[in-house]
Design an enzyme around this catalytic site. Structure first.
Site, PDB file in Angstrom:
ATOM      1  CE  LYS A 158      -1.721 -22.629   9.372  1.00 48.36           C
ATOM      2  NZ  LYS A 158      -0.613 -22.099  10.736  1.00 48.36           N
ATOM      3  NE  ARG A 197       0.969 -19.240  19.808  1.00 45.85           N
ATOM      4  CZ  ARG A 197       2.066 -20.107  19.888  1.00 45.85           C
ATOM      5  NH1 ARG A 197       2.540 -20.531  20.701  1.00 45.85           N
ATOM      6  NH2 ARG A 197       1.218 -20.826  18.314  1.00 45.85           N
TER       7      ARG A 197
HETATM    8  P1  ADP Z   1       1.090 -24.633  12.748  1.00 48.09           P
HETATM    9  O1  ADP Z   1      -0.125 -23.117  12.775  1.00 48.09           O
HETATM   10  O2  ADP Z   1      -0.019 -25.769  12.920  1.00 48.09           O
HETATM   11  O3  ADP Z   1       2.466 -24.367  13.605  1.00 48.09           O
HETATM   12  P2  ADP Z   1       2.590 -23.834  10.486  1.00 48.09           P
HETATM   13  O4  ADP Z   1       2.111 -23.705   9.343  1.00 48.09           O
HETATM   14  O5  ADP Z   1       3.223 -23.659  11.449  1.00 48.09           O
HETATM   15  O6  ADP Z   1       1.185 -24.820  11.315  1.00 48.09           O
HETATM   16  O7  ADP Z   1       3.255 -25.378   9.782  1.00 48.09           O
HETATM   17  C1  ADP Z   1       3.718 -26.432  10.771  1.00 48.09           C
HETATM   18  C2  ADP Z   1       4.815 -27.574  10.303  1.00 48.09           C
HETATM   19  O8  ADP Z   1       4.540 -27.927   9.273  1.00 48.09           O
HETATM   20  C3  ADP Z   1       5.591 -26.464  10.035  1.00 48.09           C
HETATM   21  O9  ADP Z   1       6.694 -26.605  11.121  1.00 48.09           O
HETATM   22  C4  ADP Z   1       7.118 -27.113   9.316  1.00 48.09           C
HETATM   23  O10 ADP Z   1       7.056 -28.676   9.347  1.00 48.09           O
HETATM   24  C5  ADP Z   1       5.418 -28.164   8.636  1.00 48.09           C
HETATM   25  N1  ADP Z   1       5.341 -27.312   7.201  1.00 48.09           N
HETATM   26  C6  ADP Z   1       4.283 -26.656   7.713  1.00 48.09           C
HETATM   27  N2  ADP Z   1       4.721 -25.503   5.408  1.00 48.09           N
HETATM   28  C7  ADP Z   1       5.308 -26.560   5.275  1.00 48.09           C
HETATM   29  C8  ADP Z   1       5.588 -26.353   3.889  1.00 48.09           C
HETATM   30  N3  ADP Z   1       4.738 -25.728   2.821  1.00 48.09           N
HETATM   31  N4  ADP Z   1       6.182 -27.809   3.739  1.00 48.09           N
HETATM   32  C9  ADP Z   1       7.628 -28.236   4.229  1.00 48.09           C
HETATM   33  N5  ADP Z   1       6.368 -28.387   5.362  1.00 48.09           N
HETATM   34  C10 ADP Z   1       5.938 -27.841   5.878  1.00 48.09           C
HETATM   35  P1  ADP Z   2       4.138 -23.900  18.881  1.00 48.63           P
HETATM   36  O1  ADP Z   2       4.485 -23.360  17.870  1.00 48.63           O
HETATM   37  O2  ADP Z   2       4.494 -22.300  20.354  1.00 48.63           O
HETATM   38  O3  ADP Z   2       4.941 -25.171  19.868  1.00 48.63           O
HETATM   39  P2  ADP Z   2       1.496 -24.439  18.449  1.00 48.63           P
HETATM   40  O4  ADP Z   2       0.776 -24.221  17.468  1.00 48.63           O
HETATM   41  O5  ADP Z   2       2.103 -25.858  18.567  1.00 48.63           O
HETATM   42  O6  ADP Z   2       2.435 -22.749  19.110  1.00 48.63           O
HETATM   43  O7  ADP Z   2       0.349 -23.984  20.053  1.00 48.63           O
HETATM   44  C1  ADP Z   2       0.834 -23.477  21.483  1.00 48.63           C
HETATM   45  C2  ADP Z   2       0.390 -24.896  22.235  1.00 48.63           C
HETATM   46  O8  ADP Z   2      -0.760 -24.220  22.591  1.00 48.63           O
HETATM   47  C3  ADP Z   2       0.571 -26.060  21.903  1.00 48.63           C
HETATM   48  O9  ADP Z   2       0.898 -26.887  23.500  1.00 48.63           O
HETATM   49  C4  ADP Z   2      -0.662 -26.200  21.390  1.00 48.63           C
HETATM   50  O10 ADP Z   2      -1.048 -27.475  22.101  1.00 48.63           O
HETATM   51  C5  ADP Z   2      -2.042 -25.603  21.956  1.00 48.63           C
HETATM   52  N1  ADP Z   2      -2.743 -24.959  21.572  1.00 48.63           N
HETATM   53  C6  ADP Z   2      -2.379 -24.810  20.586  1.00 48.63           C
HETATM   54  N2  ADP Z   2      -4.040 -24.683  20.320  1.00 48.63           N
HETATM   55  C7  ADP Z   2      -5.065 -24.868  21.015  1.00 48.63           C
HETATM   56  C8  ADP Z   2      -6.246 -24.640  21.785  1.00 48.63           C
HETATM   57  N3  ADP Z   2      -7.105 -24.349  20.510  1.00 48.63           N
HETATM   58  N4  ADP Z   2      -6.743 -24.848  22.534  1.00 48.63           N
HETATM   59  C9  ADP Z   2      -5.575 -24.559  23.051  1.00 48.63           C
HETATM   60  N5  ADP Z   2      -4.236 -25.149  23.413  1.00 48.63           N
HETATM   61  C10 ADP Z   2      -3.300 -24.532  22.028  1.00 48.63           C
HETATM   62 MG    MG Z   3       3.210 -22.828  12.916  1.00 48.46          MG
END
Ligand code: ADP
Ligand code: ADP
Ligand code: MG
Length: 614
Positions: free
Chosen positions: A116, A297
């Site tokens: 990130k 993806r």
């Molecule tokens: P992940 O890889 O787990 O999806 P993200 O960076 O996409 O991580 O963040 C997941 C969620 O966390 C976002 O959908 C949002 O709800 C919250 N989030 C992330 N960054 C921020 C931020 N700077 N301020 C508020 N909420 C955030």
């Molecule tokens: P989305 O934004 O599409 O929901 P997520 O970041 O939440 O994507 O992850 C997509 C899916 O993959 C989710 O169902 C999550 O539980 C699964 N997932 C994320 N990371 C891993 C991992 N390292 N191994 C297996 N499954 C994973």
């Molecule tokens: Mg995300």
């Protein structure tokens, strides 16, 4: 077009990919672990290869085994689905080096967006606005605390390698920073093998809005509009929709333009998603929306985009991977109506959303019009503790938001799963929450009203009365008049708890020994009460059992401690998540015989809470 495809995944996404491949006359190969020998994706594929033991790191995460399976079956291409190896650049390179077609972006694009912090720097250079924060290499606790103070609380600590909402901590004030950082780093190290974090300003009333992009090998790049995924629980998406409520065409044009710039900066090929965070404290405006991350993806929630654009995104992925140009140009794409998706999970909202594992004795989905169900399980299948406990995605389409919302609610209410618990009733309540109805959603909605939303639903009197009569023999009902108001009540067991139900007189000729009451997306087992089946009172036994196999990572109480209802007792790490076990009622800790670090089996007795003598 490729003639055969191996799907390096499981569950609903494997089934969904197989469906499109079959329509395109592509031979499909599934891979499976021990736990999945009988799984739906194995049954639906033309061929299946066993790749190892149940834990993902011994099967679905082992790239070499998957490439070997493709070689063995002559599969021309590999589709990684989402999760697992889908964003693993090394795996993508391995596939390509083996002479197999990779259904995904260039490995270099995955790498560029993989962490990130690096991705944010790249985007800032490409002129895409990014969330303000610290994203450098310095990682000492004291330095990061200073940076957090500079950014200004509240801040979000994020694992740079994080995903799936894991490895993220919201910190409200300086006092909590050190603990949050330590816990975040611990989770990041164990889940992602990388404990580096970045710190971001926590955006007020955050809304998660993302843009679907698609590129081909000819250099064409289009967007397929936005999705709003703001309804979240602990940073994980719960309900997604497209388009985003309150999005005007000027803001959409700016947002989708930024997404195209982001994708172009990494020469993107295939399906990708650019995630943005928007300030939801006022109307959406382009200068209050920032890049968060890119998912290189297919996304879990891609069906809502398919529902409003009429495009089959998996078909596009397979065409692009085969070297074909994108089937449509930007000006051919338009939004038709509204779509909403809910993620139906095998989990128990009343018990802190703990995964509910076991056999799906009953699995029924409602069949509202204009709805789509993407599932990877069948009735009789086991929900195991090895993988994400998603049962299905339910997607509804409507002419407008209201119609899509109502159809989705209806569909969920008409679903029933037993004895595994699901979040269906929680989803229905969320869909009917006044703020959700009016489109006033931010990612904190569920957190604010969590208790009411998660409260276990109770079956209606009518449903119970109807079920109760079918349990009692006609003789027991002698003297009752049909359809009369309940004149007498009898005792029953509802999911093991004693209940008194008024009898309406519609007795059964052939009484059964148990009947399922289904309503509000839930199912309860009703059986006649017997003296020897009396449960241990309304409070339950006070036994604290391990909800699933895992590792105890913290014990917060000691033998003999006085605890209050809801107090944190222990934390277990399982399925890559930390689960907190709480006191079910006020009492004293007894029989605590476990220490941090212990590996426990499902249903292991960890402690017992005894009622205090008064
Ligand atoms: P992940 O890889 O787990 O999806 P993200 O960076 O996409 O991580 O963040 C997941 C969620 O966390 C976002 O959908 C949002 O709800 C919250 N989030 C992330 N960054 C921020 C931020 N700077 N301020 C508020 N909420 C955030
Ligand atoms: P989305 O934004 O599409 O929901 P997520 O970041 O939440 O994507 O992850 C997509 C899916 O993959 C989710 O169902 C999550 O539980 C699964 N997932 C994320 N990371 C891993 C991992 N390292 N191994 C297996 N499954 C994973
Ligand atoms: Mg995300």
């Amino acid at each position: 077009m490729i003639g055969s495809l191996l799907i390096a995944n499981r569950g609903e996404i494997a089934c969904r990919i197989i469906r499109t491949a079959r329509r395109l006359d592509i031979r499909t190969v599934a891979v499976y672990s021990d736990a999945d020998a009988q799984a739906l994706h194995v049954r639906e594929a033309d061929e299946a290869v066993h790749i190892g033991a149940s834990p993902a790191r011994e099967s679905y995460l082992v790239g070499e085994k998957i490439i070997a399976a493709a070689r063995q079956t002559g599969a021309e291409a590999i589709h990684p689905g989402y999760g697992f190896l889908s964003e693993n650049a090394e795996f993508a390179r391995g596939v390509i080096d083996a002479g197999i077609v990779w259904v995904g972006p260039h490995p270099a694009s995955i790498t560029a967006m993989g962490l990130k912090d690096a991705a944010k720097k790249l985007m800032a250079d490409a002129g895409v606005p990014v969330t303000p924060g610290y994203m450098g290499a310095q990682q000492s606790a004291s330095f990061l605390a200073e940076e957090a103070a500079k950014i200004g609380y509240p801040v979000l600590v994020k694992a740079v390698a994080g995903g799936g909402g894991k490895g993220m901590r919201l910190v409200e004030s300086e006092d909590d920073f050190a603990d949050a950082l330590a816990s975040c780093k611990r989770e990041a190290a164990s889940s992602f093998g990388n404990d580096r974090v970045l710190i971001e300003k926590y955006i007020a009333s955050p809304r998660h809005i993302e843009v679907q992009v698609f590129g081909d090998t000819q250099g064409n790049l289009v967007h397929l509009f936005e999705r709003d995924c703001s309804l979240q629980r602990r940073h994980q998406k719960v309900i997604e929709e497209a388009p985003a409520p309150g999005m005007d065409s000027a803001t959409r044009a700016a947002l989708c333009g930024a997404a195209i710039r982001a994708a172009k900066a990494v020469d993107y090929v295939g399906a990708g998603t650019i995630e943005f965070i928007a300030d939801g404290s006022g109307p959406l405006s382009a200068d209050r929306i920032w890049f968060m991350e890119m998912n290189t993806r297919l996304q879990v929630e891609h069906p809502v985009t398919e529902a409003i654009t009429g495009v089959d995104l998996v078909e596009w992925q397979l065409r692009v991977a085969s070297g074909e140009p994108l089937p449509l140009a930007q000006h051919d794409l338009a939004i038709d109506g509204w779509a909403m998706e809910a993620r139906l999970y095998a989990e128990d909202p009343a018990r802190g959303f703990l995964p509910s594992i076991g056999k799906l004795e009953l699995l029924h989905f409602g069949d509202a019009e204009y709805a789509r169900v993407d599932t990877g399980v069948h009735e009789g299948a086991e929900v195991s503790s090895h993988y994400d406990p998603m049962i299905a995605k339910i997607i509804a389409w409507g002419e407008d938001r209201e119609e899509a919302r109502e159809r989705l609610g209806e569909m969920l209410s008409d679903s029933a799963v037993w004895p595994v618990k699901t979040n269906a009733a929680f989803l229905v309540k969320a869909l009917r929450h006044p703020d959700f109805v009016s489109g006033k959603i931010d990612t904190g909605l569920i957190g604010r009203d969590g208790e009411a939303l998660a409260a276990p639903p109770v079956p209606s009197d009518e449903a119970l009365q109807a079920a109760a009569s079918s349990l009692l023999p006609v003789t027991a009902m002698a003297g009752f008049r049909l359809n009369a108001a309940p004149a007498r009540a009898a005792l029953f067991l509802l999911d093991g708890e004693q209940v008194e139900i008024g009898l309406t007189g519609q007795a059964s000729e052939k009484p059964t020994s148990g009947v399922l009451v289904t309503e509000q997306g839930q199912a309860w087992l009703l059986s006649p009460w017997r003296r020897d089946s009396a449960p241990g009172g309304a409070k339950g036994s006070g036994a604290i059992l391990a909800p699933m196999p895992g590792k105890v990572i913290a014990v917060d109480v000691a033998q003999g401690d006085v605890v209050t209802k809801g107090q944190k007792l222990l934390t277990i790490e399982a399925m890559k998540m930390e689960h907190t076990l709480i006191a079910p009622f006020d009492g004293v800790v007894a029989g605590l015989d476990i220490a941090a670090g212990a590996q426990v089996q499902v249903d292991a007795l960890l402690a017992r809470i005894e009622e205090k003598d008064t």
